[in-house]
Design a protein around this motif. Structure first.
Motif, PDB file in Angstrom:
ATOM      1  N   ALA A 190      28.548  21.454 -39.045  1.00 47.53           N
ATOM      2  CA  ALA A 190      29.010  22.241 -40.190  1.00 47.53           C
ATOM      3  C   ALA A 190      29.464  21.338 -41.332  1.00 47.53           C
ATOM      4  O   ALA A 190      29.191  21.605 -42.503  1.00 47.53           O
ATOM      5  CB  ALA A 190      30.137  23.173 -39.763  1.00 47.53           C
ATOM      6  N   ARG A 191      30.167  20.260 -41.006  1.00 49.08           N
ATOM      7  CA  ARG A 191      30.680  19.372 -42.043  1.00 49.08           C
ATOM      8  C   ARG A 191      29.875  18.080 -42.168  1.00 49.08           C
ATOM      9  O   ARG A 191      29.957  17.391 -43.178  1.00 49.08           O
ATOM     10  CB  ARG A 191      32.143  19.014 -41.748  1.00 49.08           C
ATOM     11  CG  ARG A 191      33.086  20.193 -41.875  1.00 49.08           C
ATOM     12  CD  ARG A 191      34.536  19.757 -41.699  1.00 49.08           C
ATOM     13  NE  ARG A 191      35.467  20.853 -41.931  1.00 49.08           N
ATOM     14  CZ  ARG A 191      35.858  21.708 -41.008  1.00 49.08           C
ATOM     15  NH1 ARG A 191      35.404  21.588 -39.773  1.00 49.08           N
ATOM     16  NH2 ARG A 191      36.696  22.686 -41.296  1.00 49.08           N
ATOM     17  N   GLY A 192      29.091  17.745 -41.153  1.00 43.56           N
ATOM     18  CA  GLY A 192      28.391  16.469 -41.162  1.00 43.56           C
ATOM     19  C   GLY A 192      27.072  16.463 -41.901  1.00 43.56           C
ATOM     20  O   GLY A 192      26.515  15.400 -42.196  1.00 43.56           O
ATOM     21  N   CYS A 193      26.553  17.654 -42.206  1.00 41.75           N
ATOM     22  CA  CYS A 193      25.274  17.740 -42.932  1.00 41.75           C
ATOM     23  C   CYS A 193      25.366  18.910 -43.898  1.00 41.75           C
ATOM     24  O   CYS A 193      25.821  19.993 -43.548  1.00 41.75           O
ATOM     25  CB  CYS A 193      24.105  17.926 -41.969  1.00 41.75           C
ATOM     26  SG  CYS A 193      22.490  18.027 -42.790  1.00 41.75           S
ATOM     27  N   ASP A 194      24.935  18.687 -45.124  1.00 42.59           N
ATOM     28  CA  ASP A 194      24.994  19.740 -46.137  1.00 42.59           C
ATOM     29  C   ASP A 194      23.611  20.259 -46.509  1.00 42.59           C
ATOM     30  O   ASP A 194      23.405  20.856 -47.556  1.00 42.59           O
ATOM     31  CB  ASP A 194      25.707  19.228 -47.391  1.00 42.59           C
ATOM     32  CG  ASP A 194      25.043  17.969 -47.959  1.00 42.59           C
ATOM     33  OD1 ASP A 194      23.966  17.585 -47.447  1.00 42.59           O
ATOM     34  OD2 ASP A 194      25.592  17.374 -48.890  1.00 42.59           O
ATOM     35  N   GLY A 195      22.648  20.014 -45.603  1.00 39.60           N
ATOM     36  CA  GLY A 195      21.279  20.419 -45.891  1.00 39.60           C
ATOM     37  C   GLY A 195      20.454  19.324 -46.505  1.00 39.60           C
ATOM     38  O   GLY A 195      19.275  19.526 -46.820  1.00 39.60           O
ATOM     39  N   LEU A 196      21.041  18.126 -46.636  1.00 42.33           N
ATOM     40  CA  LEU A 196      20.340  16.987 -47.241  1.00 42.33           C
ATOM     41  C   LEU A 196      20.253  15.779 -46.319  1.00 42.33           C
ATOM     42  O   LEU A 196      19.421  14.907 -46.521  1.00 42.33           O
ATOM     43  CB  LEU A 196      21.056  16.550 -48.530  1.00 42.33           C
ATOM     44  CG  LEU A 196      21.235  17.590 -49.631  1.00 42.33           C
ATOM     45  CD1 LEU A 196      22.118  17.020 -50.744  1.00 42.33           C
ATOM     46  CD2 LEU A 196      19.894  18.018 -50.183  1.00 42.33           C
ATOM     47  N   SER A 197      21.114  15.722 -45.301  1.00 48.14           N
ATOM     48  CA  SER A 197      21.345  14.469 -44.593  1.00 48.14           C
ATOM     49  C   SER A 197      20.503  14.257 -43.344  1.00 48.14           C
ATOM     50  O   SER A 197      19.930  13.182 -43.148  1.00 48.14           O
ATOM     51  CB  SER A 197      22.830  14.366 -44.218  1.00 48.14           C
ATOM     52  OG  SER A 197      23.642  14.562 -45.357  1.00 48.14           O
ATOM     53  N   CYS A 198      20.452  15.231 -42.445  1.00 48.69           N
ATOM     54  CA  CYS A 198      19.820  14.990 -41.150  1.00 48.69           C
ATOM     55  C   CYS A 198      18.293  14.967 -41.275  1.00 48.69           C
ATOM     56  O   CYS A 198      17.718  15.343 -42.300  1.00 48.69           O
ATOM     57  CB  CYS A 198      20.257  16.038 -40.137  1.00 48.69           C
ATOM     58  SG  CYS A 198      19.439  17.647 -40.308  1.00 48.69           S
ATOM     59  N   GLU A 199      17.653  14.537 -40.213  1.00 47.58           N
ATOM     60  CA  GLU A 199      16.193  14.356 -40.227  1.00 47.58           C
ATOM     61  C   GLU A 199      15.452  15.650 -40.543  1.00 47.58           C
ATOM     62  O   GLU A 199      14.544  15.672 -41.386  1.00 47.58           O
ATOM     63  CB  GLU A 199      15.729  13.827 -38.869  1.00 47.58           C
ATOM     64  CG  GLU A 199      14.220  13.684 -38.739  1.00 47.58           C
ATOM     65  CD  GLU A 199      13.767  13.332 -37.334  1.00 47.58           C
ATOM     66  OE1 GLU A 199      12.567  13.396 -37.074  1.00 47.58           O
ATOM     67  OE2 GLU A 199      14.636  13.007 -36.492  1.00 47.58           O
ATOM     68  N   ILE A 200      15.818  16.728 -39.869  1.00 46.16           N
ATOM     69  CA  ILE A 200      15.087  17.979 -40.085  1.00 46.16           C
ATOM     70  C   ILE A 200      15.356  18.531 -41.475  1.00 46.16           C
ATOM     71  O   ILE A 200      14.430  18.983 -42.167  1.00 46.16           O
ATOM     72  CB  ILE A 200      15.437  19.009 -38.989  1.00 46.16           C
ATOM     73  CG1 ILE A 200      14.835  18.562 -37.649  1.00 46.16           C
ATOM     74  CG2 ILE A 200      14.923  20.401 -39.365  1.00 46.16           C
ATOM     75  CD1 ILE A 200      15.090  19.520 -36.504  1.00 46.16           C
ATOM     76  N   CYS A 201      16.594  18.483 -41.923  1.00 42.84           N
ATOM     77  CA  CYS A 201      16.909  18.970 -43.272  1.00 42.84           C
ATOM     78  C   CYS A 201      16.127  18.191 -44.325  1.00 42.84           C
ATOM     79  O   CYS A 201      15.538  18.778 -45.243  1.00 42.84           O
ATOM     80  CB  CYS A 201      18.403  18.854 -43.548  1.00 42.84           C
ATOM     81  SG  CYS A 201      19.409  20.152 -42.783  1.00 42.84           S
TER      82      CYS A 201
END
Length: 217
Positions: A190-201
């Motif tokens: 919830a706080r670690g990715c804002d839709g820009l950070s992780c591989e799938i996003c």
């Protein structure tokens, strides 16, 4: 990418990362799974797994928990939050299973949803993991990830569930539900990715520059 292309990529990548995801709640049968999922509402699976050994020592069958003192059940489940409500639901659903279902957990979504404390998501988890019936339980985290991955614009978990069921093959639903949970916990929190950070996003939304604002479930 089209929406379907994103879905196909996500299914393939999650299969690589989590080829055989375990059910995160400790249980031994359909009844103990049902109770554990009920306790997991607004509570972490880790905490539930810490609580259930003592609860199932008190009683691991509908007959035993229906006969157990409400105060003892509540004292055990209190760390999961909503202790009074959850304790009453556990005791009452145990009684109903005895009187209306021969002491067995029904393999029916409608019958499960009529039990105290059992909502649509809980019933679907039991149908999927206890009985192997294709289901796609959607909680607020899966709802959030589906929006980040541009698989839905739904404002409710009900709409997100419908959208995901249209995008993914039915035979993949039960495993995919767990795979999304594990990926979300590890990479897309919830706080670690804002839709820009992780591989799938980042793969599904190449070129996106603004964080995703999740529509409330």
């Amino acid at each position: 990418m089209t929406k379907q292309e994103r879905a196909d990529y996500i299914r393939g990548r999650l299969a690589e990362l989590y080829p055989d995801p375990p059910v995160p709640l400790d249980h031994t049968d359909a009844f103990t799974l049902l109770v554990a999922v009920l306790l997991s509402a607004q509570c972490t699976d880790v905490r539930v797994n810490q609580v259930t050994p003592a609860l199932f020592k008190l009683g691991h069958t509908p007959k035993a928990l229906a006969a157990a003192p409400l105060e003892e059940i509540e004292a055990i489940v209190r760390p999961c939050g909503l202790g009074p409500q959850k304790a009453r639901a556990i005791k009452e659903l145990s009684r109903i299973l005895l009187t209306e279902h021969g002491g067995q957990v029904p393999a029916s979504l409608e019958a499960l949803e009529r039990l105290p404390g059992v909502g649509h998501k809980t019933a679907q988890v039991v149908m999927a993991q206890a009985f192997g019936v294709p289901s796609f339980p959607v909680d607020t985290h899966i709802h959030r990830l589906a929006q980040r991955w541009c698989l839905t614009t739904g404002k409710s978990v009900t709409q997100t569930e419908r959208d995901l069921k249209r995008l993914f093959p039915e035979e993949s639903w039960n495993k995919l539900h767990l795979q999304i949970i594990f990926y979300g916990r590890e990479f897309c929190t919830a706080r670690g990715c804002d839709g820009l950070s992780c591989e799938i996003c980042s793969t599904c939304n190449a070129g996106r520059k603004k964080p995703v604002k999740t529509k409330k479930a």
